[in-house]
Design a protein around this motif. Structure first.
Motif, PDB file in Angstrom:
ATOM      1  N   GLN A  28       8.267   5.615  -6.324  1.00 32.49           N
ATOM      2  CA  GLN A  28       9.471   5.766  -5.506  1.00 32.49           C
ATOM      3  C   GLN A  28      10.088   4.399  -5.205  1.00 32.49           C
ATOM      4  OE1 GLN A  28       7.584   7.876  -2.280  1.00 32.49           O
ATOM      5  NE2 GLN A  28       8.581   9.804  -2.834  1.00 32.49           N
ATOM      6  N   ALA A  29       9.249   3.420  -4.925  1.00 36.15           N
ATOM      7  CA  ALA A  29       9.745   2.071  -4.640  1.00 36.15           C
ATOM      8  C   ALA A  29      10.456   1.498  -5.866  1.00 36.15           C
ATOM      9  CB  ALA A  29       8.597   1.165  -4.210  1.00 36.15           C
ATOM     10  N   LYS A  30       9.913   1.771  -7.040  1.00 36.46           N
ATOM     11  CA  LYS A  30      10.548   1.294  -8.269  1.00 36.46           C
ATOM     12  C   LYS A  30      11.934   1.914  -8.418  1.00 36.46           C
ATOM     13  CE  LYS A  30       9.948   0.861 -13.222  1.00 36.46           C
ATOM     14  NZ  LYS A  30       9.061   0.967 -14.365  1.00 36.46           N
ATOM     15  N   GLU A  31      12.061   3.193  -8.105  1.00 38.88           N
ATOM     16  CA  GLU A  31      13.358   3.869  -8.176  1.00 38.88           C
ATOM     17  C   GLU A  31      14.334   3.311  -7.147  1.00 38.88           C
ATOM     18  OE1 GLU A  31      14.647   6.036 -10.452  1.00 38.88           O
ATOM     19  OE2 GLU A  31      12.811   5.480 -11.507  1.00 38.88           O
ATOM     20  N   LEU A  32      13.850   3.018  -5.938  1.00 32.37           N
ATOM     21  CA  LEU A  32      14.711   2.430  -4.907  1.00 32.37           C
ATOM     22  C   LEU A  32      15.265   1.088  -5.371  1.00 32.37           C
ATOM     23  CD1 LEU A  32      12.619   3.214  -1.705  1.00 32.37           C
ATOM     24  CD2 LEU A  32      14.893   4.113  -2.227  1.00 32.37           C
ATOM     25  N   LEU A  33      14.403   0.279  -5.959  1.00 26.62           N
ATOM     26  CA  LEU A  33      14.846  -1.021  -6.451  1.00 26.62           C
ATOM     27  C   LEU A  33      15.787  -0.870  -7.640  1.00 26.62           C
ATOM     28  CD1 LEU A  33      11.562  -3.060  -6.090  1.00 26.62           C
ATOM     29  CD2 LEU A  33      13.671  -3.386  -4.813  1.00 26.62           C
ATOM     30  N   LYS A  34      15.531   0.129  -8.472  1.00 28.33           N
ATOM     31  CA  LYS A  34      16.399   0.376  -9.620  1.00 28.33           C
ATOM     32  C   LYS A  34      17.807   0.729  -9.140  1.00 28.33           C
ATOM     33  CE  LYS A  34      16.239   2.739 -14.072  1.00 28.33           C
ATOM     34  NZ  LYS A  34      15.487   3.703 -14.882  1.00 28.33           N
ATOM     35  N   LYS A  35      17.898   1.536  -8.074  1.00 32.24           N
ATOM     36  CA  LYS A  35      19.205   1.887  -7.506  1.00 32.24           C
ATOM     37  C   LYS A  35      19.917   0.656  -6.941  1.00 32.24           C
ATOM     38  CE  LYS A  35      18.068   6.642  -6.383  1.00 32.24           C
ATOM     39  NZ  LYS A  35      17.826   7.629  -5.327  1.00 32.24           N
ATOM     40  N   ALA A  36      19.140  -0.344  -6.544  1.00 35.59           N
ATOM     41  CA  ALA A  36      19.702  -1.590  -6.030  1.00 35.59           C
ATOM     42  C   ALA A  36      19.917  -2.600  -7.163  1.00 35.59           C
ATOM     43  CB  ALA A  36      18.784  -2.177  -4.966  1.00 35.59           C
ATOM     44  N   ASN A  37      19.864  -2.112  -8.413  1.00 30.29           N
ATOM     45  CA  ASN A  37      20.050  -2.947  -9.609  1.00 30.29           C
ATOM     46  C   ASN A  37      19.006  -4.045  -9.738  1.00 30.29           C
ATOM     47  OD1 ASN A  37      22.322  -1.554 -10.577  1.00 30.29           O
ATOM     48  ND2 ASN A  37      23.618  -2.619  -9.115  1.00 30.29           N
ATOM     49  N   ILE A  38      17.780  -3.730  -9.339  1.00 30.34           N
ATOM     50  CA  ILE A  38      16.666  -4.663  -9.477  1.00 30.34           C
ATOM     51  C   ILE A  38      15.602  -3.974 -10.324  1.00 30.34           C
ATOM     52  CG2 ILE A  38      14.920  -6.008  -8.274  1.00 30.34           C
ATOM     53  CD1 ILE A  38      16.749  -5.829  -5.766  1.00 30.34           C
ATOM     54  N   ASP A  39      15.351  -4.527 -11.507  1.00 26.10           N
ATOM     55  CA  ASP A  39      14.364  -3.937 -12.410  1.00 26.10           C
ATOM     56  C   ASP A  39      13.023  -4.623 -12.184  1.00 26.10           C
ATOM     57  OD1 ASP A  39      13.375  -2.281 -14.403  1.00 26.10           O
ATOM     58  OD2 ASP A  39      13.795  -3.752 -15.973  1.00 26.10           O
ATOM     59  N   VAL A  40      12.014  -3.832 -11.875  1.00 27.72           N
ATOM     60  CA  VAL A  40      10.697  -4.381 -11.581  1.00 27.72           C
ATOM     61  C   VAL A  40       9.630  -3.427 -12.111  1.00 27.72           C
ATOM     62  CG1 VAL A  40      10.621  -3.311  -9.291  1.00 27.72           C
ATOM     63  CG2 VAL A  40       9.281  -5.346  -9.713  1.00 27.72           C
ATOM     64  N   SER A  41       8.516  -3.971 -12.542  1.00 27.72           N
ATOM     65  CA  SER A  41       7.429  -3.140 -13.053  1.00 27.72           C
ATOM     66  C   SER A  41       6.654  -2.547 -11.875  1.00 27.72           C
ATOM     67  CB  SER A  41       6.483  -3.965 -13.929  1.00 27.72           C
ATOM     68  OG  SER A  41       5.759  -4.871 -13.126  1.00 27.72           O
ATOM     69  N   GLU A  42       5.929  -1.471 -12.132  1.00 23.81           N
ATOM     70  CA  GLU A  42       5.134  -0.861 -11.060  1.00 23.81           C
ATOM     71  C   GLU A  42       4.035  -1.796 -10.577  1.00 23.81           C
ATOM     72  OE1 GLU A  42       3.955   3.230 -10.887  1.00 23.81           O
ATOM     73  OE2 GLU A  42       5.569   3.810 -12.247  1.00 23.81           O
ATOM     74  N   ALA A  43       3.523  -2.642 -11.447  1.00 20.90           N
ATOM     75  CA  ALA A  43       2.499  -3.605 -11.030  1.00 20.90           C
ATOM     76  C   ALA A  43       3.078  -4.595 -10.014  1.00 20.90           C
ATOM     77  CB  ALA A  43       1.970  -4.358 -12.245  1.00 20.90           C
ATOM     78  N   ASP A  44       4.313  -5.021 -10.245  1.00 16.61           N
ATOM     79  CA  ASP A  44       4.960  -5.952  -9.327  1.00 16.61           C
ATOM     80  C   ASP A  44       5.376  -5.277  -8.026  1.00 16.61           C
ATOM     81  OD1 ASP A  44       4.612  -7.971 -11.164  1.00 16.61           O
ATOM     82  OD2 ASP A  44       6.631  -7.826 -11.981  1.00 16.61           O
ATOM     83  N   ILE A  45       5.596  -3.974  -8.078  1.00 15.47           N
ATOM     84  CA  ILE A  45       5.976  -3.229  -6.876  1.00 15.47           C
ATOM     85  C   ILE A  45       4.935  -3.416  -5.783  1.00 15.47           C
ATOM     86  CG2 ILE A  45       6.088  -0.866  -5.941  1.00 15.47           C
ATOM     87  CD1 ILE A  45       8.682  -1.670  -7.148  1.00 15.47           C
ATOM     88  N   LYS A  46       3.671  -3.396  -6.150  1.00 11.00           N
ATOM     89  CA  LYS A  46       2.603  -3.536  -5.149  1.00 11.00           C
ATOM     90  C   LYS A  46       2.692  -4.878  -4.437  1.00 11.00           C
ATOM     91  CE  LYS A  46      -0.372  -0.277  -7.443  1.00 11.00           C
ATOM     92  NZ  LYS A  46      -1.596  -0.016  -8.155  1.00 11.00           N
ATOM     93  N   LEU A  47       3.040  -5.930  -5.161  1.00  8.25           N
ATOM     94  CA  LEU A  47       3.214  -7.244  -4.540  1.00  8.25           C
ATOM     95  C   LEU A  47       4.405  -7.237  -3.589  1.00  8.25           C
ATOM     96  CD1 LEU A  47       2.593  -9.549  -7.631  1.00  8.25           C
ATOM     97  CD2 LEU A  47       1.066  -9.188  -5.681  1.00  8.25           C
ATOM     98  N   VAL A  48       5.494  -6.611  -4.027  1.00  4.91           N
ATOM     99  CA  VAL A  48       6.688  -6.521  -3.177  1.00  4.91           C
ATOM    100  C   VAL A  48       6.370  -5.712  -1.927  1.00  4.91           C
ATOM    101  CG1 VAL A  48       9.054  -5.642  -3.028  1.00  4.91           C
ATOM    102  CG2 VAL A  48       8.287  -6.786  -5.111  1.00  4.91           C
ATOM    103  N   GLN A  49       5.687  -4.579  -2.112  1.00  2.00           N
ATOM    104  CA  GLN A  49       5.347  -3.735  -0.966  1.00  2.00           C
ATOM    105  C   GLN A  49       4.447  -4.462   0.021  1.00  2.00           C
ATOM    106  OE1 GLN A  49       3.978  -0.207  -3.186  1.00  2.00           O
ATOM    107  NE2 GLN A  49       5.553   0.927  -2.076  1.00  2.00           N
TER     108      GLN A  49
END
Length: 72
Positions: A28-49
């Motif tokens: 879900q976090a990856k999709e939220l960032l995608k909507k904000a035009n930010i492409d990020v891998s799921e592995a990086d999502i954990k660091l962001v979270q």
């Protein structure tokens, strides 16, 4: 691995987005960032979270995360 520092800088001004990312599961976090035009891998999502989870994110957090990434 994406540039976590750049991602965090992009979202740091949007407290609502940061709150949503902190509470969402990685997909879900990856999709939220995608909507904000930010492409990020799921592995990086954990660091962001983890950076935004406490709601007290600031630029010192960016420096700490960036420093940790360069040590790896």
């Amino acid at each position: 691995m994406g540039d976590i520092t750049a991602i965090l800088k992009q979202i740091s001004g949007n407290k609502e987005l940061m709150t949503q990312i902190a509470k969402a599961d990685p997909a879900q976090a990856k999709e939220l960032l995608k909507k904000a035009n930010i492409d990020v891998s799921e592995a990086d999502i954990k660091l962001v979270q983890s950076a935004v989870a406490d709601g007290k994110f600031d630029l010192n957090d960016v420096k700490n995360i960036a420093g940790g990434l360069f040590k790896k």
